[in-house]
Design a protein around this motif. Structure first.
Motif, PDB file in Angstrom:
ATOM      1  N   ARG A 148       0.823  -1.202   0.000  1.00  0.00           N
ATOM      2  CA  ARG A 148       0.000   0.000   0.000  1.00  0.00           C
ATOM      3  C   ARG A 148       0.864   1.262   0.000  1.00  0.00           C
ATOM      4  O   ARG A 148       0.565   2.233  -0.701  1.00  0.00           O
ATOM      5  CB  ARG A 148      -0.923  -0.006   1.212  1.00  0.00           C
ATOM      6  CG  ARG A 148      -1.965  -1.124   1.205  1.00  0.00           C
ATOM      7  CD  ARG A 148      -2.880  -1.022   2.403  1.00  0.00           C
ATOM      8  NE  ARG A 148      -3.607   0.239   2.384  1.00  0.00           N
ATOM      9  CZ  ARG A 148      -4.274   0.728   3.425  1.00  0.00           C
ATOM     10  NH1 ARG A 148      -4.292   0.062   4.575  1.00  0.00           N
ATOM     11  NH2 ARG A 148      -4.910   1.873   3.340  1.00  0.00           N
ATOM     12  N   GLU A 149       1.945   1.245   0.764  1.00  0.00           N
ATOM     13  CA  GLU A 149       2.843   2.396   0.799  1.00  0.00           C
ATOM     14  C   GLU A 149       3.534   2.587  -0.543  1.00  0.00           C
ATOM     15  O   GLU A 149       3.679   3.720  -1.035  1.00  0.00           O
ATOM     16  CB  GLU A 149       3.879   2.206   1.907  1.00  0.00           C
ATOM     17  CG  GLU A 149       3.288   2.275   3.316  1.00  0.00           C
ATOM     18  CD  GLU A 149       4.266   1.817   4.382  1.00  0.00           C
ATOM     19  OE1 GLU A 149       5.351   1.295   4.008  1.00  0.00           O
ATOM     20  OE2 GLU A 149       3.956   1.959   5.584  1.00  0.00           O
TER      21      GLU A 149
ATOM     22  N   SER B 234      -5.510   3.340  -1.057  1.00  0.00           N
ATOM     23  CA  SER B 234      -5.528   4.278   0.063  1.00  0.00           C
ATOM     24  C   SER B 234      -6.681   3.930   0.996  1.00  0.00           C
ATOM     25  O   SER B 234      -7.581   3.155   0.639  1.00  0.00           O
ATOM     26  CB  SER B 234      -5.685   5.710  -0.447  1.00  0.00           C
ATOM     27  OG  SER B 234      -6.978   5.888  -0.994  1.00  0.00           O
ATOM     28  N   ASP B 235      -6.677   4.503   2.197  1.00  0.00           N
ATOM     29  CA  ASP B 235      -7.766   4.246   3.141  1.00  0.00           C
ATOM     30  C   ASP B 235      -9.113   4.620   2.529  1.00  0.00           C
ATOM     31  O   ASP B 235     -10.094   3.881   2.654  1.00  0.00           O
ATOM     32  CB  ASP B 235      -7.546   5.047   4.435  1.00  0.00           C
ATOM     33  CG  ASP B 235      -6.406   4.496   5.282  1.00  0.00           C
ATOM     34  OD1 ASP B 235      -6.056   3.317   5.086  1.00  0.00           O
ATOM     35  OD2 ASP B 235      -5.872   5.239   6.117  1.00  0.00           O
TER      36      ASP B 235
ATOM     37  N   ALA C 292       1.028   3.979  -3.092  1.00  0.00           N
ATOM     38  CA  ALA C 292       0.789   5.407  -2.869  1.00  0.00           C
ATOM     39  C   ALA C 292       1.939   6.236  -3.423  1.00  0.00           C
ATOM     40  O   ALA C 292       1.725   7.266  -4.067  1.00  0.00           O
ATOM     41  CB  ALA C 292       0.605   5.677  -1.375  1.00  0.00           C
ATOM     42  N   TRP C 293       3.158   5.771  -3.214  1.00  0.00           N
ATOM     43  CA  TRP C 293       4.314   6.528  -3.684  1.00  0.00           C
ATOM     44  C   TRP C 293       4.406   6.502  -5.212  1.00  0.00           C
ATOM     45  O   TRP C 293       4.798   7.485  -5.842  1.00  0.00           O
ATOM     46  CB  TRP C 293       5.597   5.969  -3.075  1.00  0.00           C
ATOM     47  CG  TRP C 293       6.773   6.874  -3.271  1.00  0.00           C
ATOM     48  CD1 TRP C 293       7.128   7.946  -2.513  1.00  0.00           C
ATOM     49  CD2 TRP C 293       7.735   6.798  -4.337  1.00  0.00           C
ATOM     50  NE1 TRP C 293       8.252   8.548  -3.023  1.00  0.00           N
ATOM     51  CE2 TRP C 293       8.648   7.861  -4.144  1.00  0.00           C
ATOM     52  CE3 TRP C 293       7.916   5.945  -5.414  1.00  0.00           C
ATOM     53  CZ2 TRP C 293       9.707   8.091  -4.995  1.00  0.00           C
ATOM     54  CZ3 TRP C 293       8.982   6.170  -6.278  1.00  0.00           C
ATOM     55  CH2 TRP C 293       9.870   7.231  -6.063  1.00  0.00           C
TER      56      TRP C 293
ATOM     57  N   ALA D  72      -3.610   4.324  -7.877  1.00  0.00           N
ATOM     58  CA  ALA D  72      -4.807   4.507  -7.059  1.00  0.00           C
ATOM     59  C   ALA D  72      -5.450   3.174  -6.724  1.00  0.00           C
ATOM     60  O   ALA D  72      -5.257   2.171  -7.416  1.00  0.00           O
ATOM     61  CB  ALA D  72      -5.805   5.399  -7.788  1.00  0.00           C
TER      62      ALA D  72
ATOM     63  N   ASP E  79      -9.917   4.890  -0.711  1.00  0.00           N
ATOM     64  CA  ASP E  79     -10.264   4.002  -1.825  1.00  0.00           C
ATOM     65  C   ASP E  79     -10.758   2.652  -1.317  1.00  0.00           C
ATOM     66  O   ASP E  79     -11.733   2.096  -1.840  1.00  0.00           O
ATOM     67  CB  ASP E  79      -9.053   3.797  -2.735  1.00  0.00           C
ATOM     68  CG  ASP E  79      -8.713   5.049  -3.534  1.00  0.00           C
ATOM     69  OD1 ASP E  79      -9.615   5.890  -3.722  1.00  0.00           O
ATOM     70  OD2 ASP E  79      -7.550   5.195  -3.955  1.00  0.00           O
TER      71      ASP E  79
END
Length: 485
Positions: free
Chosen positions: A315-316, A327-328, A319-320, A324, A330
């Protein structure tokens, strides 16, 4: 040019946003959604917005309009919804007036609508009954104008029933407008309350209303659990039952417990989140248990799920990399898609296999998304010494790698990642894993403070090689003896 007067402490300036957020991002969207339904727009996302309304706020507004009977299951306006829209009031208050007119207490409902619309009318007391009495006895221009407004609204309503029903009155009016805010006292002091909608409220235990068993709550302050009650009126259960007896459920009920991440089942009578009476523990429908787990995650967040370290890193990295879907926000928007199937047959969130959760994340971003993450946000950094180190994309300083400085001997250019060639943050350590330096410019470190670091290292770790020119040396974690030096 001119003078600006700041009406807050100077230290608070840095924490303020540059501009007020657009109203559409913070307001109740029920009026907007009802207008869209009247225009024939079932999904507001189809419209071109300067600032798109938040999906969570739209979902909440849709649920509220459904509860009020203003729209049907296909988000089309009902006759009741059209009647609401004809009144110059927010949907909650307009619904209250239309329903009160049918029940025979339109006049007091109109007064309640004015009381809730005109700030400060009748004083600041939390008890709306006291405020109504005070307003009725006031003789000022504002009070007279407000009474005139209530009469105007009453004239816009259909004719009342010949005789008022017993559930009329101020408390009945407030309960019609805010059925989800009907609250029951949870403790002896009257400080803590539970609402039908499931939210917790707080009230000053010194206020006379704290002695009541039930309240019809109108205004609250705060969005988290424990919001402060700003205005309410005492209501008896007979009135509640007369208004909402059809919503009282009996039988086995499943509720989510955030402390354990599991579901409790019990029999009894319930009005929304409020238990009216309890029976023996009972077996709830497996589908009800799954639904309670899903709602628990929806309310309390995806952090309750048993994520593996690999899932958190994915997830990190996504995001970087700008991928998409993970994220929390999404994940919360797509719970029905990816989480609901994983809850079948489960009674606790911890029963979900972390590997299955990880595969669900991969499915959300798809093959193309996975390849983009791998390309732009690699999971590991391999040093010239052959060691592999995880890249921490959640680090405050940016993508960070911790490794021994000797593993980077021979590196003349700073390692970079991503399409924009972002420098990795290198957290360099000694052979004993003690921090030496953190840098985004390795060549600069070699040419700068390395001489002092090497001098210190030679004294602390004499068996290791500490070259004067590390950019030209051979990377190795071995001692000088094992390297043949």
């Amino acid at each position: 040019p001119g003078v600006a007067y700041r009406l807050w402490e100077e230290a608070a300036t840095a924490g303020l946003p540059p501009f007020d957020p657009p109203e559409i991002l913070e307001a109740d969207l029920s009026p907007l959604l009802l207008d869209c339904a009247l225009w024939g727009v079932g999904d507001p996302a189809m419209l071109n917005w300067l600032d798109p309304p938040p999906k969570a706020a739209l979902d909440e507004a849709q649920m509220r309009l459904h509860d009020l009977g203003a729209i049907d299951d296909e988000n089309r306006p009902t006759e009741h919804g059209r009647a609401i829209a004809r009144l110059p009031l927010p949907p909650r208050l307009a619904h209250m007036l239309v329903e009160a007119a049918w029940m025979g207490f339109a006049e007091i409902a109109a007064q309640a609508a004015v009381l809730l619309s005109e700030r400060g009318l009748g004083g600041p007391d939390v008890d709306l009954e006291r405020r109504l009495e005070r307003w009725r006895s006031e003789r000022g221009k504002r009070a007279e104008a407000a009474r005139g407004l209530a009469k105007q609204w009453t004239k816009l309503l259909p004719a009342s029933q010949p005789s008022p029903r017993k559930e009329g009155g101020l408390s009945g009016a407030i309960a019609l407008a805010y059925p989800d805010r009907i609250a029951r006292r949870r403790d002896a002091s009257g400080e803590y309350w539970l609402s039908v909608g499931g939210r917790g409220y707080r009230l000053d235990p010194a206020h006379p209303l704290a002695k009541e068993e039930w309240l019809a709550v109108a205004d609250i302050q705060g969005s988290a659990q424990g919001a402060l009650i700003l205005s309410a009126v005492a209501i008896d259960f007979a009135t509640i039952e007369a208004l909402y007896g059809d919503r009282i459920e009996s039988g086995a009920h499943a509720t989510f417990d955030p402390a354990t991440g599991g579901v409790k089942t019990e029999s009894g009578r319930r009005l929304g989140a409020i238990t009216l009476s309890k029976g023996q523990d009972a077996k709830a429908d497996p589908l009800a248990i799954s639904a309670a787990l899903l709602e628990g995650v929806r309310v309390h967040g995806t952090a309750l799920l048993p994520w593996s370290d690999a899932s958190q890193r994915l997830r990190e990295r996504a995001a970087w990399a700008g991928v998409a879907g993970l994220s929390d926000a999404d994940l919360a928007d797509s719970l029905d898609q990816w989480l609901a199937p994983l809850l079948v047959g489960k009674r606790r969130l911890s029963d979900i296999d972390s590997g299955v959760l990880h595969n669900a994340l991969l499915g959300l971003i798809g093959w193309d998304g996975q390849q983009k993450v791998e390309r732009l946000a690699p999971p590991h950094f391999t040093s010239p010494a052959g060691t592999t180190h995880a890249i921490d994309y959640g680090a405050e300083a940016g993508p960070t790698v911790e490794l021994r400085v000797q593993a980077l001997f021979g590196v003349a250019e700073h390692p970079v990642i991503g399409a924009n060639r972002v420098p990795l943050v290198l957290s360099l350590t000694s052979p004993a894993a003690r921090p030496i330096q953190t840098t985004r410019d390795l060549p600069g470190f070699w040419k700068g403070s390395w001489a002092d670091v090497a001098k210190d290292m030679r004294g602390r770790y004499p068996r290791h090689n500490w070259p004067d020119d590390p950019a030209a040396a051979v990377a190795s974690l071995k001692t000088k003896k094992k390297q043949g030096l």
